[in-house]
Design an enzyme around this catalytic site. Structure first.
Site, mmCIF file in Angstrom:
data_model
loop_
_atom_site.group_PDB
_atom_site.id
_atom_site.type_symbol
_atom_site.label_atom_id
_atom_site.label_comp_id
_atom_site.label_asym_id
_atom_site.label_seq_id
_atom_site.Cartn_x
_atom_site.Cartn_y
_atom_site.Cartn_z
ATOM 1 N N SER A 289 0.863 -1.190 0.000
ATOM 2 C CA SER A 289 0.000 0.000 0.000
ATOM 3 C C SER A 289 0.893 1.231 0.000
ATOM 4 O O SER A 289 2.083 1.141 0.278
ATOM 5 C CB SER A 289 -0.870 0.021 1.256
ATOM 6 O OG SER A 289 -0.097 0.403 2.382
ATOM 7 N N ASP A 290 0.338 2.387 -0.282
ATOM 8 C CA ASP A 290 1.101 3.606 -0.046
ATOM 9 C C ASP A 290 1.019 3.911 1.454
ATOM 10 O O ASP A 290 0.251 3.287 2.193
ATOM 11 C CB ASP A 290 0.610 4.764 -0.929
ATOM 12 C CG ASP A 290 1.723 5.800 -1.129
ATOM 13 O OD1 ASP A 290 2.657 5.841 -0.300
ATOM 14 O OD2 ASP A 290 1.669 6.574 -2.100
ATOM 15 N N ALA A 291 1.824 4.871 1.886
ATOM 16 C CA ALA A 291 1.978 5.116 3.311
ATOM 17 C C ALA A 291 0.636 5.439 3.975
ATOM 18 O O ALA A 291 -0.043 6.391 3.566
ATOM 19 C CB ALA A 291 2.954 6.264 3.540
ATOM 20 N N ALA A 293 -2.139 4.266 3.730
ATOM 21 C CA ALA A 293 -3.305 4.327 2.843
ATOM 22 C C ALA A 293 -4.437 3.406 3.292
ATOM 23 O O ALA A 293 -5.604 3.693 3.033
ATOM 24 C CB ALA A 293 -2.898 4.002 1.411
#
Ligand code: BGC
Length: 734
Positions: A289-291, A293
């Site tokens: 995932s992105d940070a 997210a």
């Protein structure tokens, strides 16, 4: 690209069979060192204080140096962490030792980091490097970054960023290869090769991460993290293309984007993560995932609470949670209650373990003493590659009176605070560089020319100094004004609503012009800028982006003519901000903009971009002639003559475009289909050949059917997307 051997696959399965549910979920958990103390306010507030200027960057650094960090040693020991973001090799070894020697199964950690355009040897930001149109160079710089970071224990780059991006207000255009899916795809492949393909030792490669999947570059109005809505044919033919190319090239990991696509955040988007990426494209690696997210899905309004977000993400095919701890806290229970199946967890753990196996981490988990010392002093090979990349990325936008190149004896007034900074040459998202390796523009100019005097005069922030402006005018034969954006003005969370030169720099240029001395404007920026005024009044303009550690030398050598500029624009430049998004490969309308009123145009802006995609001048001139298009079996054979009509040797980027004139869906007015760099001596002419496979002339419809439709095509060739020769051809795909 190399996959796992049968023996390695068997090793992964054996480990998997020994793991508890908690250990499998542990692999899916990525953590950053947490700041746990040492100052009085929460860490998040401290960051805000720095961002809004309540404390300076220096003060922030000082406070941070006293902070206590938690590296999650206990969780690592218990097998609850799969990955960490750390870049200090001593720390890497310390934590790795806990994982390998003290956790039950001894599974190594994978250390990841944002190595977007270089580790120690920072090279140009991606939007600039893509404009070199030199895929060999792109590969070499990536390979250099891989070696340098691996010597620090960082075996996983959160790169390349391959978001097609067409709205220059978005700060993150700096991180990617620009507006075109074809160039972006070649960039993606080159970066994957460079990062991943040298397996001569485990110290020479890292796992790449294609990001941000998907369509993040189309965030509405260029505002970061914003919603994305688009027709699926637009998505398949443009935004998915670079990822498709990267997956085919063997990318080991993919990072999901923050945004939603047509209503479903990418983090929990099963259609994107499973159906397209894993099932249809056959992506074998893992998705991170992105940070934070996963947690943000609650705010997004797609999950009720953390647990719900974690369940949705896991089911959608998100293998690793970056930074929230939600998988760690909730997935065991979710599996036990039947909300998430064990297969989902097994699949994620298998994918993560396989990448670790592919990296050789099970056999070589540590950084050797020798490796740690390897880049204490950067090898000449690396600094010269950083310089070559910088030189090849510079774009000459205007050279009206042939003021450039400058004589080495000229009295040069070098103006602008950006010229005297080592920090501002680096660009967004670079964190492992050292100031001692950097050459500012001032330093580069002083080394290249005999008579350079520096006058700060002003910059993107703050006031102008009239006395310095007058003195600069008095001294100069020629004024070199370095203007643009600070590093902090592009990159993540750095969208701008007006993309003209920030602060009082336009006034500065006006005043410098009033001195009557010729002015060369050198731009240092992380996005296309709206340069209508500058283009009208300043006779000489050089786009130098943020070029990395050797920016100073590169700029100086282009200004002196030691280097003939060869960079081209990987993104169109608008004349005014209101034209954004402006891109060359837009779909046609029934009323293309023209002089008449009822056409697709603005009343108060030019019809087209100021400088188009693919554009860039040099110290010579190239002419095109004799475009030939022949239909052969399965392909069009295309050739065009290009001649160097000037007096300097140079390298021209010959560009091939196509238009499908009538199709069942509206197609772009032009699409890049090939490019080739050719070196030409003065007076020399070469014939450049392209083979355009018919298979590559089709497009996807809204249901992702790939269509090849017979009919009329236009083939264009030239030195940029606007100035081209054209031939029409009827094509049959039968
Ligand atoms: C960015 C990513 C980056 C991640 C980890 C996020 O804020 O969107 O591009 O890789 O942080 O640093």
């Amino acid at each position: 690209m190399q996959g796992l051997t049968a023996e390695q696959k068997a090793r992964v399965e054996k480990i998997l069979s020994q793991m508890t549910l908690e250990e499998k979920i542990g692999q899916m958990n990525q953590v950053s060192p947490s700041i746990v103390g040492g100052f009085d306010v929460p860490f998040e507030e401290l960051i805000e204080m720095m961002t809004d200027g309540r404390i300076s960057k220096e003060e922030f650094g000082r406070i941070m140096s006293t902070a206590t960090q938690d590296f999650h040693e206990e969780e690592i020991r218990r097998g609850e962490v799969g990955s960490l973001m750390v870049q200090d090799p001593v720390k890497v070894n310390e934590l790795q030792k806990i994982a390998v020697e003290e956790s039950r199964l001894g599974i190594p950690l994978i250390f990841g980091l944002d190595v977007i355009h270089g580790f120690r040897s920072v090279y140009p930001i991606a939007i600039a490097e893509a404009g070199s149109f030199d895929t060999e160079l792109m590969e070499k710089t990536a390979a250099m970054a891989a070696k340098e970071s691996r010597a620090s224990g960082v075996a996983w780059h959160f790169a390349p960023m391959v978001d097609v991006a067409r709205d220059a207000r978005w700060g993150r255009v700096s991180e990617g290869p620009g507006e075109d899916p074809y160039l972006g795809s070649r960039f993606a492949e080159a970066k994957i090769r460079g990062l991943q393909d040298d397996h001569s030792t485990t110290e020479n490669y890292v796992a790449a991460c294609l990001k941000h999947y998907a369509a993040y570059g189309a965030c509405e109005s260029g505002r970061d993290y914003n919603t994305v809505g688009m027709a699926m044919n637009v998505f398949y033919n443009n935004y998915l293309k670079t990822f498709e190319a990267g997956v085919k090239a063997g990318a080991q990991t993919v990072m999901a984007a923050f945004n939603d696509l047509n209503g479903v955040p990418c983090t929990v988007n099963k259609f994107l993560l499973r159906d397209i990426l894993k099932d249809s494209l056959g992506f074998p690696g893992f998705v991170v995932s992105d940070a934070n997210a996963i947690r943000e899905c609650v705010v997004h309004g797609i999950a009720e609470d953390d647990k719900d977000a974690g369940v949705k993400a896991a089911i959608a095919g998100m293998d690793m949670d970056m930074g929230t701890g939600i998988y760690h806290d909730h997935l065991v229970e979710a599996v036990k209650s039947g909300k998430v199946s064990l297969e989902v967890i097994d699949e994620a753990a298998r994918r993560i373990l396989s990448v670790k196996m592919w990296l050789g981490l099970f056999d070589h988990p540590y950084v050797s003493e020798e490796a740690m010392k390897r880049y204490e002093v950067l090898p000449e090979e690396h600094t010269s590659l950083a310089q070559e990349a910088a030189e090849k990325s510079i774009v000459l936008l205007k050279n009206e009176d042939n003021v450039l190149p400058l004589s080495k004896d000229a009295k040069i007034s070098l103006v602008g605070s950006l010229a005297d900074s080592r920090e501002e040459i680096i660009g967004a998202w670079a964190m492992s560089w050292q100031e001692k390796d950097c050459v500012s523009i001032r330093e580069g100019m002083e080394a290249e020319f005999k008579n350079v005097r520096y006058f700060a005069c002003g910059g993107p922030e703050g006031d102008l100094n009239m006395n310095e402006i007058i003195a600069a005018g008095d001294y100069a034969d020629v004024i070199v004004a370095v203007c643009g954006e600070t590093v902090a003005m592009s990159g993540e969370a750095s969208s701008r609503a007006s993309i003209t030169l920030p602060g009082r720099q336009k006034e500065l240029l006006e005043m410098l012009m009033q001195t009557g001395k010729p002015v060369v404007l050198v731009l240092m920026n992380g996005r296309p800028l709206a340069l209508e005024w500058e283009n009208s009044y300043v006779p000489t303009i050089v786009e130098a982006w943020h070029l990395g550690i050797r920016m100073g030398n590169a700029v100086a050598r282009v200004l002196s003519g030691e280097v003939n500029p060869e960079g081209r624009l990987s993104s169109s430049f608008p004349a005014v901000t209101g034209q954004c998004p402006v891109y060359y490969n837009h779909p046609n309308t029934g009323r293309p903009g023209s002089k008449s009123k009822f056409t697709s145009r603005y009343l108060d802006a030019p019809l087209d971009s100021l400088y188009p995609f693919g554009y860039g001048l040099s110290y010579t001139h190239y002419s095109y002639d004799n475009l030939q298009v022949k239909e052969a079996a399965g392909a069009l054979e295309i050739s065009v003559d290009v001649k160097n009509d000037g007096e300097a040797a140079g390298r021209e980027t010959v560009q091939l475009y196509m238009q499908d004139v009538a199709a069942s869906l509206v197609r772009p007015v032009k699409e890049l289909k090939g490019f080739e760099k050719v070196a030409l001596n003065p007076g020399e002419k070469k014939t450049v050949h392209f083979t355009l496979a018919k298979q590559d002339m089709g497009f996807y419809d809204n249901d992702r059917n790939y269509l090849l439709e017979d009919g009329l095509f236009r083939i264009y060739a030239g030195g940029n997307s606007r100035e081209v020769l054209m031939q029409e051809v009827q094509v049959s795909f039968a």
